[in-house]
Design a protein around this motif. Structure first.
Motif, PDB file in Angstrom:
ATOM      1  N   TRP A  71       0.859  -1.189   0.000  1.00  0.00           N
ATOM      2  CA  TRP A  71       0.000   0.000   0.000  1.00  0.00           C
ATOM      3  C   TRP A  71       0.892   1.235   0.000  1.00  0.00           C
ATOM      4  N   ASN A  72       0.683   2.142  -0.930  1.00  0.00           N
ATOM      5  CA  ASN A  72       1.400   3.418  -0.934  1.00  0.00           C
ATOM      6  C   ASN A  72       0.591   4.464  -0.182  1.00  0.00           C
ATOM      7  N   TYR A  73       1.281   5.375   0.490  1.00  0.00           N
ATOM      8  CA  TYR A  73       0.571   6.401   1.258  1.00  0.00           C
ATOM      9  C   TYR A  73       1.518   7.535   1.610  1.00  0.00           C
ATOM     10  N   GLN A  74       0.917   8.646   2.030  1.00  0.00           N
ATOM     11  CA  GLN A  74       1.659   9.769   2.590  1.00  0.00           C
ATOM     12  C   GLN A  74       1.003  10.148   3.913  1.00  0.00           C
ATOM     13  N   ALA A  75       1.810  10.258   4.951  1.00  0.00           N
ATOM     14  CA  ALA A  75       1.284  10.623   6.264  1.00  0.00           C
ATOM     15  C   ALA A  75       2.340  11.374   7.046  1.00  0.00           C
ATOM     16  N   VAL A  76       1.887  12.326   7.854  1.00  0.00           N
ATOM     17  CA  VAL A  76       2.779  13.089   8.729  1.00  0.00           C
ATOM     18  C   VAL A  76       2.201  13.074  10.138  1.00  0.00           C
ATOM     19  N   HIS A  77       3.050  12.749  11.113  1.00  0.00           N
ATOM     20  CA  HIS A  77       2.682  12.830  12.528  1.00  0.00           C
ATOM     21  C   HIS A  77       3.489  13.965  13.157  1.00  0.00           C
ATOM     22  N   VAL A  78       2.836  14.829  13.883  1.00  0.00           N
ATOM     23  CA  VAL A  78       3.555  15.861  14.633  1.00  0.00           C
ATOM     24  C   VAL A  78       3.161  15.777  16.099  1.00  0.00           C
ATOM     25  N   TYR A  79       4.133  16.063  16.950  1.00  0.00           N
ATOM     26  CA  TYR A  79       3.930  16.009  18.396  1.00  0.00           C
ATOM     27  C   TYR A  79       4.297  17.349  19.012  1.00  0.00           C
ATOM     28  N   GLY A  80       3.580  17.716  20.052  1.00  0.00           N
ATOM     29  CA  GLY A  80       3.911  18.942  20.772  1.00  0.00           C
ATOM     30  C   GLY A  80       2.943  19.165  21.908  1.00  0.00           C
ATOM     31  N   LYS A  81       3.249  20.139  22.719  1.00  0.00           N
ATOM     32  CA  LYS A  81       2.409  20.510  23.857  1.00  0.00           C
ATOM     33  C   LYS A  81       1.343  21.503  23.404  1.00  0.00           C
ATOM     34  N   ALA A  82       0.099  21.247  23.741  1.00  0.00           N
ATOM     35  CA  ALA A  82      -1.002  22.134  23.359  1.00  0.00           C
ATOM     36  C   ALA A  82      -1.327  23.101  24.500  1.00  0.00           C
ATOM     37  N   VAL A  83      -1.562  24.359  24.132  1.00  0.00           N
ATOM     38  CA  VAL A  83      -2.020  25.366  25.090  1.00  0.00           C
ATOM     39  C   VAL A  83      -3.223  26.075  24.494  1.00  0.00           C
ATOM     40  N   LEU A  84      -4.096  26.581  25.336  1.00  0.00           N
ATOM     41  CA  LEU A  84      -5.296  27.260  24.862  1.00  0.00           C
ATOM     42  C   LEU A  84      -4.974  28.686  24.428  1.00  0.00           C
ATOM     43  N   LEU A  85      -5.708  29.161  23.442  1.00  0.00           N
ATOM     44  CA  LEU A  85      -5.507  30.513  22.916  1.00  0.00           C
ATOM     45  C   LEU A  85      -6.319  31.533  23.704  1.00  0.00           C
ATOM     46  N   GLU A  86      -5.747  32.718  23.855  1.00  0.00           N
ATOM     47  CA  GLU A  86      -6.502  33.848  24.385  1.00  0.00           C
ATOM     48  C   GLU A  86      -7.468  34.325  23.294  1.00  0.00           C
ATOM     49  N   LYS A  87      -8.435  35.143  23.676  1.00  0.00           N
ATOM     50  CA  LYS A  87      -9.464  35.574  22.723  1.00  0.00           C
ATOM     51  C   LYS A  87      -8.858  36.241  21.479  1.00  0.00           C
ATOM     52  N   GLY A  88      -7.907  37.140  21.682  1.00  0.00           N
ATOM     53  CA  GLY A  88      -7.286  37.832  20.545  1.00  0.00           C
ATOM     54  C   GLY A  88      -6.572  36.867  19.615  1.00  0.00           C
ATOM     55  N   GLU A  89      -5.911  35.856  20.190  1.00  0.00           N
ATOM     56  CA  GLU A  89      -5.225  34.842  19.386  1.00  0.00           C
ATOM     57  C   GLU A  89      -6.223  33.999  18.622  1.00  0.00           C
ATOM     58  N   LEU A  90      -7.356  33.684  19.259  1.00  0.00           N
ATOM     59  CA  LEU A  90      -8.391  32.893  18.601  1.00  0.00           C
ATOM     60  C   LEU A  90      -8.997  33.658  17.427  1.00  0.00           C
ATOM     61  N   VAL A  91      -9.234  34.952  17.614  1.00  0.00           N
ATOM     62  CA  VAL A  91      -9.753  35.786  16.518  1.00  0.00           C
ATOM     63  C   VAL A  91      -8.787  35.743  15.338  1.00  0.00           C
ATOM     64  N   LYS A  92      -7.492  35.861  15.618  1.00  0.00           N
ATOM     65  CA  LYS A  92      -6.479  35.816  14.562  1.00  0.00           C
ATOM     66  C   LYS A  92      -6.479  34.471  13.868  1.00  0.00           C
ATOM     67  N   GLU A  93      -6.626  33.383  14.623  1.00  0.00           N
ATOM     68  CA  GLU A  93      -6.630  32.031  14.054  1.00  0.00           C
ATOM     69  C   GLU A  93      -7.809  31.842  13.122  1.00  0.00           C
ATOM     70  N   ILE A  94      -8.991  32.285  13.542  1.00  0.00           N
ATOM     71  CA  ILE A  94     -10.192  32.129  12.710  1.00  0.00           C
ATOM     72  C   ILE A  94     -10.104  33.024  11.482  1.00  0.00           C
ATOM     73  N   THR A  95      -9.615  34.241  11.677  1.00  0.00           N
ATOM     74  CA  THR A  95      -9.456  35.171  10.552  1.00  0.00           C
ATOM     75  C   THR A  95      -8.554  34.569   9.477  1.00  0.00           C
ATOM     76  N   THR A  96      -7.437  34.000   9.906  1.00  0.00           N
ATOM     77  CA  THR A  96      -6.494  33.378   8.972  1.00  0.00           C
ATOM     78  C   THR A  96      -7.117  32.189   8.261  1.00  0.00           C
ATOM     79  N   MET A  97      -7.853  31.366   9.002  1.00  0.00           N
ATOM     80  CA  MET A  97      -8.469  30.184   8.404  1.00  0.00           C
ATOM     81  C   MET A  97      -9.533  30.583   7.377  1.00  0.00           C
ATOM     82  N   LEU A  98     -10.332  31.582   7.696  1.00  0.00           N
ATOM     83  CA  LEU A  98     -11.338  32.051   6.744  1.00  0.00           C
ATOM     84  C   LEU A  98     -10.682  32.598   5.480  1.00  0.00           C
ATOM     85  N   GLU A  99      -9.613  33.354   5.648  1.00  0.00           N
ATOM     86  CA  GLU A  99      -8.914  33.894   4.481  1.00  0.00           C
ATOM     87  C   GLU A  99      -8.336  32.775   3.615  1.00  0.00           C
TER      88      GLU A  99
END
Length: 203
Positions: free
Chosen positions: A97-125
């Motif tokens: 079976w051929n495939y492409q996959a990427v696993h990434v690891y890291g520590k997750a932290v919650l975003l402040e409101k301003g950071e969340l607005v920026k994240e959604i703005t970027t995703m919409l764009e």
């Protein structure tokens, strides 16, 4: 993820491009020793010498509450994949079976409101700006945005480790490789055929 040396991808520019093209990810954490997962779109950023993933999930999804207790969050990105018949090889072998996959690891932290607005703005764009009537942060009403923001939680993951497997028949000879592409195209597995063609161009 077990990645034989034939199929390891270490070029971060290619990995970055792959993640951006396959950004609907699986986010995995554990709680009470049980793995749990959420399937969501995320964004991939380079911040100076670090790589960061940002995203958001519904506040009703209990997974975000596990971020603090998990030293490592696993995020999985999957690309095209296809069954490879060994009848396509010159010599006898077993199918694979051929495939492409990427696993990434890291520590997750919650975003402040301003950071969340920026994240959604970027995703919409990212997903809307090319459309005839794009739905962007500035085009939505304050009332709707305020209501929706109450229902989501944003997060970011600073990446500590990346594992990438691009299994594209690199271990086959040139004749087999070309024949596999031909057969994949004939069977309609065009994404994998294109991924194999691109690999040859990039070498």
């Amino acid at each position: 993820m077990h990645v034989p040396s034939f199929f390891q991808m270490k070029d971060m520019e290619k990995i970055k491009s792959f993640i951006q093209s396959n950004s609907f990810a699986t986010v995995v954490t554990t709680t009470d020793e049980k793995p749990i997962a959420t399937h969501i779109p995320v964004s991939f950023h380079q911040v100076e010498d670090s790589y960061v993933i940002t995203g958001h999930m519904a506040i009703g999804n209990p997974q975000w509450k596990t971020f603090e207790e998990n030293e490592n969050v696993l995020v999985i990105f999957q690309g095209p994949h296809a069954y490879i018949s060994s009848s396509w090889y010159e010599k006898e072998a077993v199918p694979t079976w051929n495939y492409q996959a990427v696993h990434v690891y890291g520590k997750a932290v919650l975003l402040e409101k301003g950071e969340l607005v920026k994240e959604i703005t970027t995703m919409l764009e990212t997903y809307e700006s090319h459309r005839e009537q794009p739905v962007l942060w500035d085009t939505l009403s304050d009332e709707l945005l305020e209501k929706q923001m109450k229902g989501i939680v944003g997060f970011k993951i600073i990446i500590d480790e990346v594992q990438a497997a691009f299994k594209l028949s690199q271990n086959r000879n040139e004749r087999d490789y070309a024949h596999i592409i031909e057969k994949l195209e004939a069977e309609g597995d065009l994404e994998m055929a294109e991924a194999m063609k691109k690999r040859v161009k990039d070498v």
